[in-house]
Scaffold this motif. Sequence first.
Motif, PDB file in Angstrom:
ATOM      1  N   ILE A 240     -22.568  53.258  14.133  1.00  0.00           N
ATOM      2  CA  ILE A 240     -22.969  54.041  15.303  1.00  0.00           C
ATOM      3  C   ILE A 240     -22.054  55.256  15.408  1.00  0.00           C
ATOM      4  O   ILE A 240     -20.834  55.123  15.355  1.00  0.00           O
ATOM      5  CB  ILE A 240     -22.883  53.187  16.583  1.00  0.00           C
ATOM      6  CG1 ILE A 240     -23.894  52.042  16.497  1.00  0.00           C
ATOM      7  CG2 ILE A 240     -23.139  54.039  17.824  1.00  0.00           C
ATOM      8  CD1 ILE A 240     -23.834  51.082  17.664  1.00  0.00           C
TER       9      ILE A 240
ATOM     10  N   THR B   9     -27.680  54.538  25.284  1.00  0.00           N
ATOM     11  CA  THR B   9     -28.383  54.982  24.085  1.00  0.00           C
ATOM     12  C   THR B   9     -27.375  55.123  22.968  1.00  0.00           C
ATOM     13  O   THR B   9     -26.288  55.630  23.205  1.00  0.00           O
ATOM     14  CB  THR B   9     -28.994  56.383  24.296  1.00  0.00           C
ATOM     15  OG1 THR B   9     -29.771  56.363  25.466  1.00  0.00           O
ATOM     16  CG2 THR B   9     -29.864  56.786  23.128  1.00  0.00           C
ATOM     17  N   TRP B  10     -27.692  54.670  21.768  1.00  0.00           N
ATOM     18  CA  TRP B  10     -26.827  54.979  20.636  1.00  0.00           C
ATOM     19  C   TRP B  10     -27.633  55.535  19.475  1.00  0.00           C
ATOM     20  O   TRP B  10     -28.837  55.332  19.387  1.00  0.00           O
ATOM     21  CB  TRP B  10     -25.966  53.801  20.209  1.00  0.00           C
ATOM     22  CG  TRP B  10     -26.624  52.519  19.791  1.00  0.00           C
ATOM     23  CD1 TRP B  10     -26.591  51.346  20.483  1.00  0.00           C
ATOM     24  CD2 TRP B  10     -27.367  52.238  18.581  1.00  0.00           C
ATOM     25  NE1 TRP B  10     -27.291  50.373  19.789  1.00  0.00           N
ATOM     26  CE2 TRP B  10     -27.766  50.889  18.625  1.00  0.00           C
ATOM     27  CE3 TRP B  10     -27.733  52.989  17.481  1.00  0.00           C
ATOM     28  CZ2 TRP B  10     -28.512  50.273  17.614  1.00  0.00           C
ATOM     29  CZ3 TRP B  10     -28.484  52.393  16.459  1.00  0.00           C
ATOM     30  CH2 TRP B  10     -28.862  51.042  16.535  1.00  0.00           C
ATOM     31  N   THR B  11     -26.944  56.256  18.602  1.00  0.00           N
ATOM     32  CA  THR B  11     -27.544  56.796  17.385  1.00  0.00           C
ATOM     33  C   THR B  11     -26.578  56.527  16.243  1.00  0.00           C
ATOM     34  O   THR B  11     -25.378  56.754  16.392  1.00  0.00           O
ATOM     35  CB  THR B  11     -27.765  58.319  17.508  1.00  0.00           C
ATOM     36  OG1 THR B  11     -28.525  58.561  18.686  1.00  0.00           O
ATOM     37  CG2 THR B  11     -28.514  58.867  16.311  1.00  0.00           C
TER      38      THR B  11
ATOM     39  N   THR C  89     -31.870  54.773  16.252  1.00  0.00           N
ATOM     40  CA  THR C  89     -31.418  54.902  17.629  1.00  0.00           C
ATOM     41  C   THR C  89     -31.997  53.770  18.471  1.00  0.00           C
ATOM     42  O   THR C  89     -32.978  53.144  18.091  1.00  0.00           O
ATOM     43  CB  THR C  89     -31.803  56.291  18.186  1.00  0.00           C
ATOM     44  OG1 THR C  89     -31.437  56.355  19.553  1.00  0.00           O
ATOM     45  CG2 THR C  89     -33.284  56.573  18.051  1.00  0.00           C
TER      46      THR C  89
ATOM     47  N   GLN D  32     -32.293  52.479  22.801  1.00  0.00           N
ATOM     48  CA  GLN D  32     -31.972  52.705  24.208  1.00  0.00           C
ATOM     49  C   GLN D  32     -32.392  51.491  25.018  1.00  0.00           C
ATOM     50  O   GLN D  32     -33.462  50.931  24.798  1.00  0.00           O
ATOM     51  CB  GLN D  32     -32.696  53.952  24.727  1.00  0.00           C
ATOM     52  CG  GLN D  32     -32.567  54.103  26.237  1.00  0.00           C
ATOM     53  CD  GLN D  32     -32.854  55.506  26.728  1.00  0.00           C
ATOM     54  OE1 GLN D  32     -33.456  56.310  26.027  1.00  0.00           O
ATOM     55  NE2 GLN D  32     -32.403  55.805  27.933  1.00  0.00           N
TER      56      GLN D  32
ATOM     57  N   THR E  79     -32.109  61.670  25.265  1.00  0.00           N
ATOM     58  CA  THR E  79     -31.550  61.014  24.089  1.00  0.00           C
ATOM     59  C   THR E  79     -30.728  61.943  23.210  1.00  0.00           C
ATOM     60  O   THR E  79     -29.924  61.492  22.425  1.00  0.00           O
ATOM     61  CB  THR E  79     -32.667  60.390  23.235  1.00  0.00           C
ATOM     62  OG1 THR E  79     -33.698  61.355  23.101  1.00  0.00           O
ATOM     63  CG2 THR E  79     -33.193  59.135  23.855  1.00  0.00           C
TER      64      THR E  79
END
Lengths: 103, 157
Positions: free
Chosen positions: A44, A87-89, A95, A97, B31
């Motif tokens: 991440i 939220t992560w990417t 990704t 959320q 986002t």
Amino acid sequence: MADPIKIRAQIQGDVTDIRVLMQHPMETGQRKDDKGQTLPAHFIQTFTVSLNGKPIIDGQLNTSISRNPLFTFQARGIKAGDRLSVTWTDNAGETRQDDITVA
Amino acid sequence: MLELRRRLLKGGLSAAAITPWLGGGLLVPTTVLAAEWQKPAFAARTINDALKAYGSTSAAESRDIVISAPEIAENGAKVEVEVRCNIPNTRSLAIFADKNPMPLCSAIEFSGPALPYVREQLKLSETTRIRVVAKTGDGKSHVAFREIKVTLGGCGG
């Protein structure tokens, strides 16, 4: 598809503990498999914690965060009924959320 | 012909009216709000390069950054570190492990009601010094250190 993010908010008077568990392998890119092949880094890179749609915590991570990263944050003045979302990417562009309503 | 020209002008105008909103970030979905990953700082291989890339080479040591961590960690794959910063107007906290292959572990920014506090778990390759850099609203950097002994390195984990 990535596994869901687990979010817990515990109101203790004015200050609320926010616990976030992001389920992710956090592969360092330094580990080798049985055949001696290096496993590619998979981790991440950025995440955001939002309160009622407004970002309050913005994080950037490296491979040196443990597998299935667990974070605890604190914020003031969160009330029951507020929306918390995370939220992560990751570096592969994946990704995820998830959000909760503070109880 | 005139009618077409009119329509084109109208269409062009509305597109031009929308563009600044896009640039201003008002129409961007939530986002993508997160700041872009600071590759130079994270990919740096030495603590000095990482500090330079993160822009905090001249940090003053501060006792107001409180780091809680085990003195001896048996498993370097999961070392819990807790950081609380008591410096007013702290905007961000970055955690570095001096001897990790890539020293910068995390950089977290706080705004609004969020307090400059974080508890997280790090992988530590070997016994190392942890340093936390706190940046405040006036652009100054503060730093605190803590030694952690690691019996089993966490690079494989």
